[in-house]
Scaffold this motif. Structure first.
Motif, PDB file in Angstrom:
ATOM      1  N   PHE A  77       4.214   3.743  -1.868  1.00 25.24           N
ATOM      2  CA  PHE A  77       4.598   2.696  -0.928  1.00 25.24           C
ATOM      3  C   PHE A  77       5.965   2.100  -1.290  1.00 25.24           C
ATOM      4  CE2 PHE A  77       0.071   3.042  -0.185  1.00 25.24           C
ATOM      5  CZ  PHE A  77      -0.002   2.940   1.202  1.00 25.24           C
ATOM      6  N   LYS A  78       6.282   2.024  -2.585  1.00 27.07           N
ATOM      7  CA  LYS A  78       7.600   1.528  -2.997  1.00 27.07           C
ATOM      8  C   LYS A  78       8.691   2.457  -2.493  1.00 27.07           C
ATOM      9  CE  LYS A  78      10.236   0.149  -7.088  1.00 27.07           C
ATOM     10  NZ  LYS A  78      10.213   0.013  -8.575  1.00 27.07           N
ATOM     11  N   LYS A  79       8.475   3.766  -2.631  1.00 28.16           N
ATOM     12  CA  LYS A  79       9.443   4.737  -2.133  1.00 28.16           C
ATOM     13  C   LYS A  79       9.532   4.680  -0.609  1.00 28.16           C
ATOM     14  CE  LYS A  79       8.823   8.181  -5.851  1.00 28.16           C
ATOM     15  NZ  LYS A  79      10.232   8.448  -6.200  1.00 28.16           N
ATOM     16  N   ALA A  80       8.371   4.567   0.050  1.00 29.02           N
ATOM     17  CA  ALA A  80       8.344   4.577   1.513  1.00 29.02           C
ATOM     18  C   ALA A  80       9.088   3.384   2.093  1.00 29.02           C
ATOM     19  CB  ALA A  80       6.905   4.590   2.002  1.00 29.02           C
ATOM     20  N   ARG A  81       8.987   2.231   1.433  1.00 30.91           N
ATOM     21  CA  ARG A  81       9.621   1.022   1.971  1.00 30.91           C
ATOM     22  C   ARG A  81      11.140   1.074   1.902  1.00 30.91           C
ATOM     23  NH1 ARG A  81       4.667  -1.376   0.021  1.00 30.91           N
ATOM     24  NH2 ARG A  81       3.636  -2.449   1.772  1.00 30.91           N
ATOM     25  N   LYS A  82      11.696   2.027   1.172  1.00 31.41           N
ATOM     26  CA  LYS A  82      13.145   2.205   1.184  1.00 31.41           C
ATOM     27  C   LYS A  82      13.605   2.887   2.475  1.00 31.41           C
ATOM     28  CE  LYS A  82      13.537   2.533  -3.853  1.00 31.41           C
ATOM     29  NZ  LYS A  82      13.944   3.387  -5.002  1.00 31.41           N
ATOM     30  N   LEU A  83      12.681   3.594   3.129  1.00 26.93           N
ATOM     31  CA  LEU A  83      13.009   4.350   4.335  1.00 26.93           C
ATOM     32  C   LEU A  83      12.414   3.755   5.600  1.00 26.93           C
ATOM     33  CD1 LEU A  83      12.179   7.882   2.881  1.00 26.93           C
ATOM     34  CD2 LEU A  83      14.465   6.913   3.156  1.00 26.93           C
ATOM     35  N   PHE A  84      11.299   3.037   5.436  1.00 21.69           N
ATOM     36  CA  PHE A  84      10.533   2.575   6.587  1.00 21.69           C
ATOM     37  C   PHE A  84      10.203   1.092   6.471  1.00 21.69           C
ATOM     38  CE2 PHE A  84       9.369   7.025   5.835  1.00 21.69           C
ATOM     39  CZ  PHE A  84       9.570   7.594   7.085  1.00 21.69           C
ATOM     40  N   ASP A  85      10.058   0.456   7.628  1.00 26.41           N
ATOM     41  CA  ASP A  85       9.321  -0.800   7.683  1.00 26.41           C
ATOM     42  C   ASP A  85       7.847  -0.431   7.659  1.00 26.41           C
ATOM     43  OD1 ASP A  85      11.549  -2.538   7.948  1.00 26.41           O
ATOM     44  OD2 ASP A  85      11.729  -1.961  10.049  1.00 26.41           O
ATOM     45  N   VAL A  86       7.096  -1.042   6.767  1.00 25.27           N
ATOM     46  CA  VAL A  86       5.683  -0.712   6.595  1.00 25.27           C
ATOM     47  C   VAL A  86       4.850  -1.941   6.934  1.00 25.27           C
ATOM     48  CG1 VAL A  86       3.921   0.158   5.027  1.00 25.27           C
ATOM     49  CG2 VAL A  86       6.300   0.940   4.785  1.00 25.27           C
ATOM     50  N   ASP A  87       3.982  -1.800   7.928  1.00 25.99           N
ATOM     51  CA  ASP A  87       3.134  -2.904   8.373  1.00 25.99           C
ATOM     52  C   ASP A  87       1.674  -2.471   8.363  1.00 25.99           C
ATOM     53  OD1 ASP A  87       5.307  -4.738   9.246  1.00 25.99           O
ATOM     54  OD2 ASP A  87       5.700  -3.123  10.672  1.00 25.99           O
ATOM     55  N   VAL A  88       0.801  -3.410   8.073  1.00 25.98           N
ATOM     56  CA  VAL A  88      -0.635  -3.177   8.192  1.00 25.98           C
ATOM     57  C   VAL A  88      -1.057  -3.547   9.609  1.00 25.98           C
ATOM     58  CG1 VAL A  88      -2.938  -3.901   7.435  1.00 25.98           C
ATOM     59  CG2 VAL A  88      -1.101  -3.571   5.753  1.00 25.98           C
ATOM     60  N   ILE A  89      -1.684  -2.603  10.324  1.00 24.33           N
ATOM     61  CA  ILE A  89      -2.135  -2.903  11.685  1.00 24.33           C
ATOM     62  C   ILE A  89      -3.653  -3.031  11.781  1.00 24.33           C
ATOM     63  CG2 ILE A  89      -0.102  -1.793  12.686  1.00 24.33           C
ATOM     64  CD1 ILE A  89      -1.984   0.507  13.567  1.00 24.33           C
ATOM     65  N   HIS A  90      -4.363  -2.603  10.731  1.00 23.42           N
ATOM     66  CA  HIS A  90      -5.832  -2.712  10.754  1.00 23.42           C
ATOM     67  C   HIS A  90      -6.369  -2.610   9.338  1.00 23.42           C
ATOM     68  CE1 HIS A  90     -10.023  -2.059  11.872  1.00 23.42           C
ATOM     69  NE2 HIS A  90     -10.032  -1.070  11.011  1.00 23.42           N
ATOM     70  N   SER A  91      -7.403  -3.386   9.045  1.00 25.91           N
ATOM     71  CA  SER A  91      -8.118  -3.282   7.769  1.00 25.91           C
ATOM     72  C   SER A  91      -9.611  -3.291   8.031  1.00 25.91           C
ATOM     73  CB  SER A  91      -7.756  -4.449   6.840  1.00 25.91           C
ATOM     74  OG  SER A  91      -6.396  -4.439   6.507  1.00 25.91           O
ATOM     75  N   ASP A  92     -10.308  -2.301   7.491  1.00 26.21           N
ATOM     76  CA  ASP A  92     -11.768  -2.298   7.563  1.00 26.21           C
ATOM     77  C   ASP A  92     -12.349  -3.355   6.632  1.00 26.21           C
ATOM     78  OD1 ASP A  92     -12.050  -0.284   9.401  1.00 26.21           O
ATOM     79  OD2 ASP A  92     -12.618   1.262   7.954  1.00 26.21           O
ATOM     80  N   VAL A  93     -13.500  -3.866   6.989  1.00 28.58           N
ATOM     81  CA  VAL A  93     -14.267  -4.685   6.056  1.00 28.58           C
ATOM     82  C   VAL A  93     -14.737  -3.771   4.923  1.00 28.58           C
ATOM     83  CG1 VAL A  93     -16.334  -6.096   5.764  1.00 28.58           C
ATOM     84  CG2 VAL A  93     -15.001  -6.241   7.890  1.00 28.58           C
ATOM     85  N   PRO A  94     -14.537  -4.161   3.660  1.00 25.24           N
ATOM     86  CA  PRO A  94     -14.966  -3.294   2.553  1.00 25.24           C
ATOM     87  C   PRO A  94     -16.461  -2.997   2.610  1.00 25.24           C
ATOM     88  CG  PRO A  94     -13.548  -5.051   1.756  1.00 25.24           C
ATOM     89  CD  PRO A  94     -13.866  -5.382   3.187  1.00 25.24           C
ATOM     90  N   GLN A  95     -16.811  -1.785   2.250  1.00 29.47           N
ATOM     91  CA  GLN A  95     -18.218  -1.438   2.145  1.00 29.47           C
ATOM     92  C   GLN A  95     -18.835  -2.161   0.957  1.00 29.47           C
ATOM     93  OE1 GLN A  95     -18.770   2.804   2.094  1.00 29.47           O
ATOM     94  NE2 GLN A  95     -17.773   3.106   4.071  1.00 29.47           N
ATOM     95  N   GLU A  96     -20.156  -2.268   0.987  1.00 30.92           N
ATOM     96  CA  GLU A  96     -20.863  -2.962  -0.082  1.00 30.92           C
ATOM     97  C   GLU A  96     -20.523  -2.345  -1.437  1.00 30.92           C
ATOM     98  OE1 GLU A  96     -25.455  -4.190  -1.343  1.00 30.92           O
ATOM     99  OE2 GLU A  96     -25.055  -3.098   0.524  1.00 30.92           O
ATOM    100  N   GLY A  97     -20.158  -3.187  -2.379  1.00 27.34           N
ATOM    101  CA  GLY A  97     -19.810  -2.728  -3.714  1.00 27.34           C
ATOM    102  C   GLY A  97     -18.334  -2.427  -3.901  1.00 27.34           C
ATOM    103  N   SER A  98     -17.545  -2.546  -2.827  1.00 29.53           N
ATOM    104  CA  SER A  98     -16.113  -2.282  -2.905  1.00 29.53           C
ATOM    105  C   SER A  98     -15.324  -3.552  -2.614  1.00 29.53           C
ATOM    106  CB  SER A  98     -15.708  -1.186  -1.906  1.00 29.53           C
ATOM    107  OG  SER A  98     -16.323   0.037  -2.220  1.00 29.53           O
ATOM    108  N   ARG A  99     -14.124  -3.607  -3.171  1.00 28.49           N
ATOM    109  CA  ARG A  99     -13.237  -4.738  -2.899  1.00 28.49           C
ATOM    110  C   ARG A  99     -12.281  -4.437  -1.754  1.00 28.49           C
ATOM    111  NH1 ARG A  99     -12.857  -4.110  -8.415  1.00 28.49           N
ATOM    112  NH2 ARG A  99     -10.722  -3.324  -8.232  1.00 28.49           N
ATOM    113  N   ILE A 100     -12.097  -3.160  -1.462  1.00 27.77           N
ATOM    114  CA  ILE A 100     -11.070  -2.743  -0.508  1.00 27.77           C
ATOM    115  C   ILE A 100     -11.675  -1.800   0.516  1.00 27.77           C
ATOM    116  CG2 ILE A 100      -8.849  -1.538  -0.264  1.00 27.77           C
ATOM    117  CD1 ILE A 100      -8.305  -2.282  -3.191  1.00 27.77           C
TER     118      ILE A 100
END
Length: 274
Positions: free
Chosen positions: A230-253
């Motif tokens: 992502f650090k490399k990608a941000r040198k070339l692109f604007d990077v935006d989050v357009i969607h995030s799932d609710v983490p499954q049980e037992g996960s933080r992400i």
């Protein structure tokens, strides 16, 4: 959500990676690897309901053959987003991106690292798009099988699926594909760190002068090293989050969908955000 079985593999390292792809970085502490699945699961036909068209997509998984022959969580998320977009665009996180393309149908879409092809096939159906699904040459037989298995339903909804080889970072492969692409898709493609630069090189090669490249990527974070991509990608692109799932049980992400948009040079030749 689609239930995804752990693939069988002869190499211990690949088995470990397969487990990481399935559960992310959060479920490993104190756990041992699960027992190897039975060989009779090596060939699996799965049916995936696309409720917006009241029909199903049939996908063959070859779970004993490697990472590219099995579905992973981010693909499930992407298919759900595409399905929901067709049902009600006004509530979809994909709408702003698709409207920004400002092109009448059909869209020309390229999928990177397609694996089984589920996401590309679903995009062809739900967006009535011309989709080229790509992967390494040894994956293409199964990709062709799945494209042909769903050809009738894809055609019924005004789409088309083509299958092509694409080795990331190889200019010759990109040249054969051509650059007439409106949108690039991928899911669960950032896990091998030695492929970060070839993936970014492929995106650079796909960029047409004067045309903004848009890349949507569904991703489930598993390793801290992924920040390098992502650090490399941000040198070339604007990077935006357009969607995030609710983490499954037992996960933080949960699965996150990112939009990468080419940065444009200003009058001084410096790269600026779009």
């Amino acid at each position: 959500m689609i239930t995804l079985p752990l693939r069988d593999d002869d190499e211990e390292n690949d088995t470990y990676e397969a487990k990481m792809l399935l559960i992310g970085e959060n479920g490993l502490d104190g756990e041992s690897l699960p027992p190897t699945p039975l060989r009779d699961r090596a060939l699996e036909l799965q049916k995936y309901n696309i409720s917006s068209i009241e029909s199903t997509v049939v996908i063959r998984e070859l779970t004993s053959q490697g990472l590219s022959f099995q579905l992973w969580p981010a693909a499930s998320t992407f298919v759900t987003l595409l399905d929901n977009y067709r049902r009600d665009p006004s509530k979809s996180p994909l709408t702003a991106t698709l409207l920004s393309l400002k092109k009448p149908s059909p869209l020309n879409i390229l999928e990177l690292g397609s694996g089984t092809g589920l996401v590309g096939i679903a995009a062809a159906i739900t967006l009535s798009a011309n989709v080229t699904v790509t992967d390494l040459p040894h994956v293409l037989d199964n990709l062709n099988f799945n494209a042909e298995a769903n050809a009738e339903i894809v055609e019924r909804f005004g789409g088309k699926v083509n299958v092509a080889p694409l080795r990331w970072g190889e200019a010759d492969d990109v040249e054969v594909l051509g650059q007439n692409v409106d949108l690039i898709l991928a899911s669960d493609v950032v896990y091998h760190d030695h492929l970060y630069e070839p993936l970014l090189k492929t995106l650079r090669l796909m960029q047409l002068e004067g045309k903004r490249l848009i890349f949507l990527m569904a991703h489930l974070r598993r390793w801290k090293k992924e920040f390098v991509f992502f650090k490399k990608a941000r040198k070339l692109f604007d990077v935006d989050v357009i969607h995030s799932d609710v983490p499954q049980e037992g996960s933080r992400i949960g699965v996150v969908v990112y939009r990468f948009t080419t940065k444009q040079p200003n009058q001084n030749g410096r790269i600026v955000s779009c």
